[in-house]
Scaffold this motif. Structure first.
Motif, short mmCIF file in Angstrom:
data_model
loop_
_atom_site.label_atom_id
_atom_site.label_comp_id
_atom_site.label_asym_id
_atom_site.label_seq_id
_atom_site.Cartn_x
_atom_site.Cartn_y
_atom_site.Cartn_z
N PRO A 235 0.93 -0.80 -0.27
CA PRO A 235 -0.08 -0.05 -0.42
C PRO A 235 0.97 1.81 -0.10
O PRO A 235 1.86 1.32 0.85
N GLY A 236 0.31 2.17 -0.42
CA GLY A 236 1.43 3.69 -0.25
C GLY A 236 0.66 4.28 0.58
O GLY A 236 0.45 3.68 1.62
N SER A 237 0.92 5.27 0.20
CA SER A 237 1.23 6.67 1.78
C SER A 237 -0.26 7.98 1.93
O SER A 237 -0.46 8.92 1.97
N GLY A 238 -1.11 7.38 0.66
CA GLY A 238 -1.92 7.91 0.41
C GLY A 238 -3.30 7.68 1.23
O GLY A 238 -2.74 6.65 2.13
N PRO A 239 -4.55 8.46 0.90
CA PRO A 239 -5.86 7.72 1.55
C PRO A 239 -5.88 6.34 1.59
O PRO A 239 -5.80 5.93 0.79
N ARG A 240 -6.51 5.91 2.57
CA ARG A 240 -6.46 4.76 2.21
C ARG A 240 -5.73 3.36 2.02
O ARG A 240 -6.09 2.38 1.38
N GLY A 241 -4.25 4.01 1.85
CA GLY A 241 -2.82 2.76 1.13
C GLY A 241 -2.52 3.14 -0.22
O GLY A 241 -2.27 2.76 -0.88
N ALA A 242 -3.47 4.20 -0.64
CA ALA A 242 -3.23 4.65 -2.27
C ALA A 242 -2.39 5.23 -2.46
O ALA A 242 -1.40 5.33 -1.80
N LEU A 243 -1.74 4.49 -3.72
CA LEU A 243 -0.08 4.31 -4.36
C LEU A 243 -0.26 6.03 -4.45
O LEU A 243 -1.48 6.53 -5.82
N VAL A 244 0.55 6.94 -4.40
CA VAL A 244 0.72 8.74 -4.84
C VAL A 244 1.70 8.22 -5.13
O VAL A 244 3.34 7.73 -5.59
N TYR A 245 1.98 9.67 -6.07
CA TYR A 245 2.92 9.96 -7.10
C TYR A 245 4.42 9.89 -6.47
O TYR A 245 5.84 9.53 -6.47
N ALA A 246 4.56 10.61 -4.81
CA ALA A 246 5.28 10.38 -3.76
C ALA A 246 6.13 8.94 -3.76
O ALA A 246 7.09 8.40 -3.68
N ASP A 247 4.85 7.97 -4.01
CA ASP A 247 5.65 6.68 -3.53
C ASP A 247 6.73 6.22 -5.07
O ASP A 247 8.07 5.79 -4.23
N VAL A 248 6.05 6.91 -5.95
CA VAL A 248 6.78 5.98 -7.04
C VAL A 248 8.32 6.94 -6.83
O VAL A 248 9.32 6.69 -7.48
N LEU A 249 8.08 8.09 -7.12
CA LEU A 249 9.86 8.85 -6.96
C LEU A 249 10.56 8.45 -6.21
O LEU A 249 11.92 8.03 -6.26
N LEU A 250 9.97 8.09 -4.64
CA LEU A 250 11.50 7.15 -4.08
C LEU A 250 11.54 6.20 -4.47
O LEU A 250 12.33 5.80 -3.91
N LYS A 251 10.59 5.15 -4.79
CA LYS A 251 11.33 4.25 -5.42
C LYS A 251 12.21 3.55 -6.69
O LYS A 251 13.11 3.27 -6.34
N ILE A 252 12.19 5.45 -7.33
CA ILE A 252 13.06 5.21 -8.56
C ILE A 252 14.25 5.77 -8.15
O ILE A 252 15.38 6.42 -8.51
#
Length: 343
Positions: free
Chosen positions: A60-77
């Motif tokens: 799960p991402g850091s958005g509401p209810r575990g939604a994947l957001v832009y920042a999650d992907v940028l941190l990953k790459i």
């Protein structure tokens, strides 16, 4: 997310993509297909496609209810770090603490974050039989319920008296079984079952109380026979021996088939109160909760005492609510006169 922050993130993403070069067409196709079962913002899905990432691996991402957001992907790459996010006014995704969960919700979130999986195990024969019997009981037996708080303030002294006099430790559950047996003798209407063949209630000749025991294969209910005639220590010895046999799988048929009444005690698990499903053809079963300190009024003054909640389920064809109430009263009264118990 602010417009400035969103523009800054997109600029960072474009710069990262330029450094990495174009992803292969096959990689982009894989990412799109893999993410099809997730609800994503188009910009997030596009960024995952550009970098050949499977969004499911980031959830799960850091958005509401575990939604994947832009920042999650940028941190990953590796396109940004937490400090860069803060500079553009965005909050960095919360790290998932690697600690033991303490609540059901934390356990669920922890399992999702760690991408935990499970394997289905075959249901044991015993669990299938129990499930079938209880499903039939719930569907065909009209259940009625009655509850009462039982005063346990005298039980500690009773257990100490038995230990000092006989060197034997008796449990609260042993005391419950003793009181159940005596209460069934006082209110025989509850010591009965439903005979499907005869189409009527039948009284039991003896007070044989089943006690629910949890085993690795499922729940089983060995029988303490003639519980209304035995001493507290005899009941305790019977329960201990039967529970050991149940967990070892060495119970004989006559030790768990039959009985006129059942007891299910979840107090040791901290359960306050619950309702149990009837064990057919028996007409009654007692569900026992944990002993808790509660505030009560004594001569108009607040005081604390140890009580437990007892809930009896009855087959309405065998006994009615008035019978259940009289039985509960007799059961609770046993705990108020422990000095007369046969120990």
């Amino acid at each position: 997310m602010s417009r400035v922050g969103a523009r800054a993130l997109r600029a960072m993403a474009r710069a990262s993509a330029a450094r990495r070069g174009d992803a292969s067409a096959s990689t982009r196709t894989f990412a799109s297909a893999s993410s099809s079962d997730l609800r994503l913002w188009p910009s997030v899905r596009r960024l995952c496609d550009e970098h050949g990432l499977d969004p499911r691996a980031l959830a799960p991402g850091s958005g509401p209810r575990g939604a994947l957001v832009y920042a999650d992907v940028l941190l990953k790459i590796g396109a940004v770090d937490a400090a860069a996010l803060e500079r553009v006014g965005l909050r960095a995704p919360k790290p998932i603490p690697d600690v033991k969960p303490t609540t059901l919700l934390e356990d669920y979130a922890h399992g999702k974050a760690k991408a935990q999986t499970h394997e289905d195990e075959a249901t044991s024969k015993m669990r299938r039989v129990v499930a079938s019997r209880l499903a039939e009981s719930k569907a065909r037996s009209p259940h009625a319920y009655a509850s009462a708080d039982v005063d346990l303030s005298a039980i500690a002294a009773l257990r100490k008296r038995v230990l000092d006099a006989h060197g034997v430790k008796v449990s609260v559950n042993d005391c419950v079984m003793y009181a159940v047996g005596r209460a069934l003798r006082e209110v025989p209407e509850m010591n009965a079952g439903w005979d499907e063949a005869a189409g009527g209630a039948t009284a039991s000749e003896s007070v044989d109380v089943c006690v629910a025991v949890a085993t690795d294969d499922g729940l089983i209910t060995p029988i303490v026979t003639r519980a209304d005639e035995k001493t507290l220590r005899e009941i305790g010895a019977d329960v201990k021996a039967l529970a050991h046999k149940a967990r070892e799988g060495t119970l004989k048929p006559h030790e768990f088939m039959g009985g006129s009444f059942s007891v299910s005690n979840l107090g040791m698990f901290g359960v306050d109160a619950f309702s149990a499903i009837l064990n057919p053809p028996q007409g009654g079963i007692l569900a026992v909760g944990a002993g808790k300190e509660r505030v009560v009024l004594v001569d108009g003054q607040p005081s604390t005492t140890q009580t437990m909640t007892a809930t009896v389920s009855v087959d309405r064809r065998v006994a009615d609510e008035a019978d259940a109430a009289r039985w509960l009263d007799a059961f609770a009264a046993q705990f108020r006169r422990t000095e007369s118990w046969a120990v």
